[in-house]
Design a protein around this motif. Structure first.
Motif, short mmCIF file in Angstrom:
data_model
loop_
_atom_site.label_atom_id
_atom_site.label_comp_id
_atom_site.label_asym_id
_atom_site.label_seq_id
_atom_site.Cartn_x
_atom_site.Cartn_y
_atom_site.Cartn_z
N PHE A 160 -4.69 7.70 -10.08
CA PHE A 160 -4.98 8.06 -8.69
C PHE A 160 -5.43 9.51 -8.55
CE2 PHE A 160 -1.93 4.48 -8.19
CZ PHE A 160 -2.83 3.57 -7.63
N LYS A 198 6.45 0.23 -5.49
CA LYS A 198 5.17 0.94 -5.62
C LYS A 198 4.25 0.55 -4.46
CE LYS A 198 6.29 2.69 -9.62
NZ LYS A 198 6.57 4.13 -9.77
N GLU A 199 3.56 1.54 -3.89
CA GLU A 199 2.73 1.26 -2.73
C GLU A 199 1.54 0.37 -3.06
OE1 GLU A 199 0.62 4.56 -1.06
OE2 GLU A 199 0.67 5.70 -2.94
N TYR A 200 1.13 0.35 -4.34
CA TYR A 200 -0.01 -0.48 -4.73
C TYR A 200 0.43 -1.86 -5.23
CZ TYR A 200 1.49 1.17 -9.33
OH TYR A 200 2.24 1.48 -10.43
N ASP A 239 -8.66 2.98 -3.33
CA ASP A 239 -8.27 1.76 -2.61
C ASP A 239 -6.91 1.28 -3.11
OD1 ASP A 239 -8.03 -0.68 -1.37
OD2 ASP A 239 -9.59 -1.66 -2.54
N LYS A 240 -5.90 1.37 -2.25
CA LYS A 240 -4.57 0.84 -2.58
C LYS A 240 -4.18 -0.27 -1.61
CE LYS A 240 -2.89 5.38 -4.13
NZ LYS A 240 -1.82 6.40 -3.95
N THR A 241 -5.16 -0.82 -0.87
CA THR A 241 -4.84 -1.77 0.20
C THR A 241 -5.32 -3.19 -0.05
OG1 THR A 241 -6.87 -1.17 1.40
CG2 THR A 241 -4.87 0.11 1.90
N ARG A 246 -5.06 -4.21 -5.62
CA ARG A 246 -3.62 -4.02 -5.83
C ARG A 246 -3.11 -4.86 -7.01
NH1 ARG A 246 -0.43 -2.39 -1.09
NH2 ARG A 246 0.99 -4.12 -1.49
N LEU A 249 -4.32 -3.23 -10.26
CA LEU A 249 -3.53 -2.03 -10.52
C LEU A 249 -2.13 -2.39 -11.02
CD1 LEU A 249 -4.53 0.03 -7.35
CD2 LEU A 249 -5.10 0.62 -9.72
N THR A 250 -1.52 -3.39 -10.39
CA THR A 250 -0.19 -3.83 -10.79
C THR A 250 -0.19 -4.34 -12.22
OG1 THR A 250 0.40 -4.42 -8.51
CG2 THR A 250 1.68 -5.46 -10.27
#
Length: 340
Positions: A160, A198-200, A239-241, A246, A249-250
């Motif tokens: 990030f 985690k926010e993502y 972009d984390k939304t 997501r 990323l996870t």
């Protein structure tokens, strides 16, 4: 498959070095034969000194130069471990010498060193790098008055941070689609991430992505998920939304696989989703079939049959291919940079 961590050489120009321009030839000479250099640690005992051993603990090694390019040097180095055993109620000590491979790319202007990450032999690639660097640097310093370092090629930072810095220039991101870990191991890691908030985090697509990975392995495909804006003129902003991003990323975080940010200028930044500065093993890794390296030393294939010339050529070609992928060019400290 063996994992190789990427390190690189940096020559340091000291005061009045001898033959500085021949530094790569000097390195090559140290590995011309197995006996040209001895690696080890600790002060030798009197008995060891009488045998001419410079260390209390010697790490045996052997050398192989690629026939297609002798400036690429394979080194197999073994640890020397005392293993206590109890036999018939008597305590005894036996020697265990697990080994790993080091590949030195000494082609003109190239500084790459690939070190196998094999904990059975050495605790970490950094330990091997330190053992090699201490002996090589001391030898070069004594003979030619310049020194050498072996440094890790770290991933730059967490994803990030790099993404925020490069987002106006980011053209695409590439996520791995095949993994060394089993699906069960990955899903356990995913569940751990779920508890960390985690926010993502999003695992709704992870089972489907893993199923795709399994099919890719079966079909012997090696590919990456390439993510880029629909409008080619638009930069790829952080972009984390979105559900798709997501999940990617996870999965990358759960597998500890790096993500690549590709800029419009063609630069690639390889980053982990989250950095771990204390983990010195978290450096660029490449997978390679260590049976091929063993074959180059022994002259026999993994099935025990004699290696034919075409087998040797194929194995050497794969070594060169890996080194070209991790190539690290000269970053020496030149004389003018040290002039006060």
């Amino acid at each position: 498959m063996a994992k190789f961590a990427t390190y690189y050489l940096k020559y340091n120009h000291e005061f009045a070095p001898h033959d500085w321009e021949d530094r790569q030839k000097h390195l090559a000479a140290l590995f011309a034969e197995d006996s040209n250099i001895v690696f080890g640690e600790g002060t030798p005992t009197e008995a060891q000194q009488a045998q001419g051993l410079p260390y209390n603990r010697v790490f045996e090694h052997r050398v192989y130069h690629l026939k297609c390019n002798p400036d690429i040097i394979l080194v197999q180095i073994a640890n020397s471990i005392d293993v206590p055993l109890e036999n018939n109620f008597e305590q005894t000590v036996v020697k265990n010498e697990p080994s790993l491979f080091v590949i030195i790319d000494n082609r003109q202007g190239v500084r790459t060193i690939a070190i196998q990450n094999r904990r059975k032999a050495f605790s970490a690639p950094k330990r091997v790098a330190d053992i090699l660097a201490e002996k090589i640097s001391n030898t070069l310093s004594n003979n030619y008055c310049y020194s050498l370092q072996i440094l890790p090629d770290y991933y730059p930072k967490d994803l990030f941070k790099a993404w925020e810095e490069q987002q106006r220039n980011a053209q695409a991101m590439q996520f791995p689609s095949t993994y060394e870990m089993s699906d069960e191991e990955i899903l356990r890691k995913v569940q751990m991430l779920k508890t960390e908030g985690k926010e993502y985090f999003d695992d709704s697509l992870v089972p489907s992505l893993l199923a795709m990975s399994t099919e890719a392995k079966k079909a012997k495909y090696k590919q990456k998920y390439r993510v880029m804006p629909e409008d080619k003129k638009t930069a790829l902003y952080v972009d984390k939304t979105t559900v798709y991003m997501r999940n990617l990323l996870t999965l990358a975080r759960a597998t500890d696989e790096p993500v690549e940010i590709v800029t419009y200028g063609g630069t690639t930044f390889r980053c982990f989703v989250e950095s771990d500065e204390d983990n010195t093993d978290k450096i660029v890794h490449h997978s390679f079939d260590d049976h091929l390296l063993e074959m180059l030393f022994k002259g026999k294939r993994a099935d025990g049959q004699k290696a034919e010339p075409e087998d040797i050529d194929k194995a050497e070609g794969k070594v060169v291919e890996m080194l070209n992928d991790m190539k690290h060019l000269s970053e020496d400290v030149e004389a003018e940079e040290n002039v006060a």
